[in-house]
Design a protein around this motif. Structure first.
Motif, PDB file in Angstrom:
ATOM      1  N   LEU A 128      34.238   1.910  92.497  1.00 33.91           N
ATOM      2  CA  LEU A 128      32.689   1.987  92.171  1.00 33.91           C
ATOM      3  C   LEU A 128      32.594   2.312  90.862  1.00 33.91           C
ATOM      4  O   LEU A 128      32.992   2.832  90.142  1.00 33.91           O
ATOM      5  N   PRO A 129      31.251   1.546  90.224  1.00 34.55           N
ATOM      6  CA  PRO A 129      30.949   2.068  88.690  1.00 34.55           C
ATOM      7  C   PRO A 129      30.210   3.361  88.811  1.00 34.55           C
ATOM      8  O   PRO A 129      30.114   4.195  89.895  1.00 34.55           O
ATOM      9  N   LEU A 130      30.340   4.110  87.698  1.00 36.21           N
ATOM     10  CA  LEU A 130      29.765   5.306  87.434  1.00 36.21           C
ATOM     11  C   LEU A 130      28.341   5.193  86.705  1.00 36.21           C
ATOM     12  O   LEU A 130      28.144   4.310  85.668  1.00 36.21           O
ATOM     13  N   ILE A 131      27.482   6.260  86.972  1.00 40.09           N
ATOM     14  CA  ILE A 131      26.321   6.305  86.476  1.00 40.09           C
ATOM     15  C   ILE A 131      26.351   7.665  85.673  1.00 40.09           C
ATOM     16  O   ILE A 131      26.453   8.824  86.311  1.00 40.09           O
ATOM     17  N   ILE A 132      26.428   7.571  84.355  1.00 38.25           N
ATOM     18  CA  ILE A 132      26.805   8.800  83.584  1.00 38.25           C
ATOM     19  C   ILE A 132      25.627   9.314  82.796  1.00 38.25           C
ATOM     20  O   ILE A 132      25.055   8.646  82.069  1.00 38.25           O
ATOM     21  N   HIS A 133      25.415  10.522  82.828  1.00 40.14           N
ATOM     22  CA  HIS A 133      24.526  11.442  81.894  1.00 40.14           C
ATOM     23  C   HIS A 133      25.523  11.942  80.999  1.00 40.14           C
ATOM     24  O   HIS A 133      26.408  12.863  81.400  1.00 40.14           O
ATOM     25  N   SER A 134      25.090  11.655  79.786  1.00 40.51           N
ATOM     26  CA  SER A 134      25.662  12.234  78.810  1.00 40.51           C
ATOM     27  C   SER A 134      24.733  12.853  77.606  1.00 40.51           C
ATOM     28  O   SER A 134      24.258  11.874  76.862  1.00 40.51           O
ATOM     29  N   ARG A 135      24.725  14.178  77.145  1.00 41.50           N
ATOM     30  CA  ARG A 135      24.035  14.644  76.457  1.00 41.50           C
ATOM     31  C   ARG A 135      24.819  15.400  75.356  1.00 41.50           C
ATOM     32  O   ARG A 135      25.390  16.409  76.018  1.00 41.50           O
ATOM     33  N   LYS A 136      24.840  15.397  74.204  1.00 38.89           N
ATOM     34  CA  LYS A 136      25.730  16.007  73.258  1.00 38.89           C
ATOM     35  C   LYS A 136      27.028  16.224  73.672  1.00 38.89           C
ATOM     36  O   LYS A 136      27.892  17.246  73.383  1.00 38.89           O
ATOM     37  N   SER A 137      27.600  15.291  74.360  1.00 42.65           N
ATOM     38  CA  SER A 137      29.057  15.276  74.804  1.00 42.65           C
ATOM     39  C   SER A 137      29.604  13.885  75.025  1.00 42.65           C
ATOM     40  O   SER A 137      30.705  13.901  75.635  1.00 42.65           O
ATOM     41  N   HIS A 138      29.346  12.891  74.087  1.00 47.96           N
ATOM     42  CA  HIS A 138      29.642  11.583  74.213  1.00 47.96           C
ATOM     43  C   HIS A 138      31.347  11.476  73.852  1.00 47.96           C
ATOM     44  O   HIS A 138      31.941  10.693  74.531  1.00 47.96           O
ATOM     45  N   ASP A 139      31.604  12.248  72.907  1.00 48.23           N
ATOM     46  CA  ASP A 139      33.076  12.315  72.559  1.00 48.23           C
ATOM     47  C   ASP A 139      34.045  12.751  73.710  1.00 48.23           C
ATOM     48  O   ASP A 139      35.175  12.172  74.148  1.00 48.23           O
ATOM     49  N   MET A 140      33.507  13.897  74.391  1.00 47.00           N
ATOM     50  CA  MET A 140      34.375  14.385  75.504  1.00 47.00           C
ATOM     51  C   MET A 140      34.238  13.073  76.660  1.00 47.00           C
ATOM     52  O   MET A 140      35.252  13.270  77.592  1.00 47.00           O
ATOM     53  N   VAL A 141      33.110  12.728  76.902  1.00 41.29           N
ATOM     54  CA  VAL A 141      33.096  11.577  78.029  1.00 41.29           C
ATOM     55  C   VAL A 141      33.899  10.594  77.677  1.00 41.29           C
ATOM     56  O   VAL A 141      34.730  10.071  78.468  1.00 41.29           O
ATOM     57  N   GLU A 147      41.383   8.575  79.595  1.00 36.11           N
ATOM     58  CA  GLU A 147      42.537   8.936  80.117  1.00 36.11           C
ATOM     59  C   GLU A 147      42.473   8.653  81.739  1.00 36.11           C
ATOM     60  O   GLU A 147      43.501   8.337  82.230  1.00 36.11           O
ATOM     61  N   ILE A 148      41.464   8.380  82.408  1.00 35.15           N
ATOM     62  CA  ILE A 148      41.089   7.971  83.619  1.00 35.15           C
ATOM     63  C   ILE A 148      41.292   6.587  83.927  1.00 35.15           C
ATOM     64  O   ILE A 148      41.918   6.155  84.995  1.00 35.15           O
ATOM     65  N   LYS A 149      40.458   5.930  83.039  1.00 37.54           N
ATOM     66  CA  LYS A 149      40.431   4.433  83.096  1.00 37.54           C
ATOM     67  C   LYS A 149      39.796   4.042  84.573  1.00 37.54           C
ATOM     68  O   LYS A 149      40.287   3.057  85.105  1.00 37.54           O
ATOM     69  N   PRO A 150      38.596   4.458  84.973  1.00 40.11           N
ATOM     70  CA  PRO A 150      37.802   4.140  86.018  1.00 40.11           C
ATOM     71  C   PRO A 150      37.636   2.447  85.820  1.00 40.11           C
ATOM     72  O   PRO A 150      37.039   1.864  84.927  1.00 40.11           O
ATOM     73  N   GLU A 151      38.380   1.589  86.594  1.00 39.51           N
ATOM     74  CA  GLU A 151      38.337  -0.189  86.414  1.00 39.51           C
ATOM     75  C   GLU A 151      37.006  -0.535  86.410  1.00 39.51           C
ATOM     76  O   GLU A 151      36.576  -1.828  85.864  1.00 39.51           O
ATOM     77  N   ARG A 152      35.875   0.077  87.374  1.00 42.91           N
ATOM     78  CA  ARG A 152      34.838  -0.744  87.455  1.00 42.91           C
ATOM     79  C   ARG A 152      33.571  -0.256  86.380  1.00 42.91           C
ATOM     80  O   ARG A 152      32.494  -0.959  86.431  1.00 42.91           O
ATOM     81  N   GLY A 153      34.189   0.527  85.407  1.00 45.57           N
ATOM     82  CA  GLY A 153      33.129   0.724  84.543  1.00 45.57           C
ATOM     83  C   GLY A 153      31.959   1.706  85.068  1.00 45.57           C
ATOM     84  O   GLY A 153      32.020   2.432  85.795  1.00 45.57           O
ATOM     85  N   GLY A 154      30.690   1.058  84.405  1.00 43.41           N
ATOM     86  CA  GLY A 154      29.517   1.977  84.682  1.00 43.41           C
ATOM     87  C   GLY A 154      28.558   1.807  83.562  1.00 43.41           C
ATOM     88  O   GLY A 154      28.353   0.737  82.884  1.00 43.41           O
ATOM     89  N   VAL A 155      27.671   2.746  83.564  1.00 46.85           N
ATOM     90  CA  VAL A 155      26.536   2.610  82.663  1.00 46.85           C
ATOM     91  C   VAL A 155      26.299   3.951  82.144  1.00 46.85           C
ATOM     92  O   VAL A 155      26.528   5.089  82.569  1.00 46.85           O
ATOM     93  N   TYR A 175      27.893  -0.617  80.263  1.00 46.45           N
ATOM     94  CA  TYR A 175      27.050  -0.959  79.883  1.00 46.45           C
ATOM     95  C   TYR A 175      26.092   0.482  79.407  1.00 46.45           C
ATOM     96  O   TYR A 175      26.373   1.388  79.780  1.00 46.45           O
ATOM     97  N   ILE A 176      25.050   0.130  78.479  1.00 46.18           N
ATOM     98  CA  ILE A 176      24.265   1.014  77.871  1.00 46.18           C
ATOM     99  C   ILE A 176      22.668   0.868  78.480  1.00 46.18           C
ATOM    100  O   ILE A 176      22.510   0.012  78.515  1.00 46.18           O
ATOM    101  N   GLY A 177      22.455   1.996  79.250  1.00 52.62           N
ATOM    102  CA  GLY A 177      21.003   2.273  79.687  1.00 52.62           C
ATOM    103  C   GLY A 177      19.965   2.339  78.784  1.00 52.62           C
ATOM    104  O   GLY A 177      19.917   3.290  78.007  1.00 52.62           O
ATOM    105  N   VAL A 178      18.997   1.521  78.932  1.00 50.89           N
ATOM    106  CA  VAL A 178      17.823   1.631  78.045  1.00 50.89           C
ATOM    107  C   VAL A 178      16.664   1.859  78.673  1.00 50.89           C
ATOM    108  O   VAL A 178      16.115   1.202  79.450  1.00 50.89           O
ATOM    109  N   GLY A 179      15.829   2.797  78.164  1.00 52.37           N
ATOM    110  CA  GLY A 179      14.419   3.336  78.829  1.00 52.37           C
ATOM    111  C   GLY A 179      13.364   3.436  77.808  1.00 52.37           C
ATOM    112  O   GLY A 179      13.659   2.837  76.783  1.00 52.37           O
ATOM    113  N   GLY A 180      12.412   4.353  78.255  1.00 53.93           N
ATOM    114  CA  GLY A 180      11.331   4.423  77.674  1.00 53.93           C
ATOM    115  C   GLY A 180      11.461   5.012  76.256  1.00 53.93           C
ATOM    116  O   GLY A 180      10.302   5.034  75.415  1.00 53.93           O
ATOM    117  N   VAL A 181      12.386   5.772  75.941  1.00 51.47           N
ATOM    118  CA  VAL A 181      12.597   6.261  74.636  1.00 51.47           C
ATOM    119  C   VAL A 181      12.223   5.130  73.422  1.00 51.47           C
ATOM    120  O   VAL A 181      11.690   5.580  72.439  1.00 51.47           O
TER     121      VAL A 181
END
Length: 258
Positions: A128-141, A147-155, A175-181
């Motif tokens: 399954l793909p992942l829907i990822i929330h990343s704030r001030k944490s991109h490098d760790m994500v 390390e884990i390499k989830p094959e289906r990727g995500g956003v 993928y990169i999620g683009v919103g109202g910002v």
């Protein structure tokens, strides 16, 4: 020309939608928004998002534990999540909303990392793909994904990092999620980034009822505003609404298998 849109990130089980779903779905459909991905935040709303998907054809959902909604019971929640994912349900199209949020210094980073890692492993196991929330944490994500390499990727939802960081995620199959910002004048960095991303790596989202667009500050955001996000993106990229809406629609159906 009629446009078709998918709101790839919308909390449709929150107020003001709860109890008024038909009204807001019709508003969205009037603007060409036919499909909605509704992520959860933790076990407290897994049943609700599943229920919405059963009630309405155009709603799909994701199961996950949001980094800001981790409870002291997180180990049992992860077990429950694993058990739910073992049940076959073709309307559960992703794991999320999950990820890392290092904005507040008092959040326990180690627990966040552990909970996120477990969800990445579940995404890999269930393809399954992942829907990822990343704030001030991109490098760790990025580190954990490598390390884990989830094959289906995500956003990467609501992305506001650098072009270099966006490209690191894209290289990992995201993928990169683009919103109202992008509707705000002050969001110069994010607008520069989205102007340079490959169009076939972008999803549109509202994060409704949060993240209102410029001109709607103080109001609850709604899924019909995906059309306005697309309009702003067309201006920033100097591409037609038709090109953007068609490509992003294909991106979204491809990622979530819908």
């Amino acid at each position: 020309m009629a446009f078709r849109f998918i709101d790839s990130h919308c909390h449709f089980d929150f107020a003001p939608f709860k109890g008024n779903e038909a009204l807001y779905l019709q508003m969205a459909k009037d603007r060409g928004v036919t499909t909605f991905i509704v992520p959860s935040v933790n076990q407290s709303n897994w049943n609700q998002v599943n229920g919405l998907s059963k009630q309405f054809d155009g709603i799909y959902y994701a199961l996950g534990i949001h980094p800001l909604f981790i409870t002291s019971n997180y180990e049992k929640e992860l077990e429950s999540l694993a058990a739910l994912l073992d049940e076959e349900n073709n309307k559960c199209v992703a794991i999320g909303e999950c990820g890392l949020d290092f904005w507040h210094q008092d959040n326990d980073k180690e627990i966040q990392i552990s909970v996120f890692r477990q969800q990445c492993l579940l995404a890999k196991k269930h393809q399954l793909p992942l829907i990822i929330h990343s704030r001030k944490s991109h490098d760790m994500v990025v580190k954990l994904l490598r390390e884990i390499k989830p094959e289906r990727g995500g956003v990467i939802h609501g992305f506001s990092g650098s072009l270099q960081q966006a490209n690191q995620f894209i290289e990992l199959g995201f993928y990169i999620g683009v919103g109202g910002v992008i509707s705000y004048e002050r969001a110069k960095k994010t607008k520069m980034v989205v102007s340079q991303l490959p169009l076939d790596k972008i999803l549109l989202e509202t994060d409704a009822p949060d993240m209102p667009l410029f001109g709607f500050q103080g109001q609850k955001n709604t899924p019909d505003k995906v059309q306005k996000v697309c309009k702003h993106l067309a201006l920033i990229r100097k591409e037609s609404m038709q090109t953007i809406s068609e490509t992003v629609y294909k991106n979204t159906t491809s990622l979530f298998g819908i």
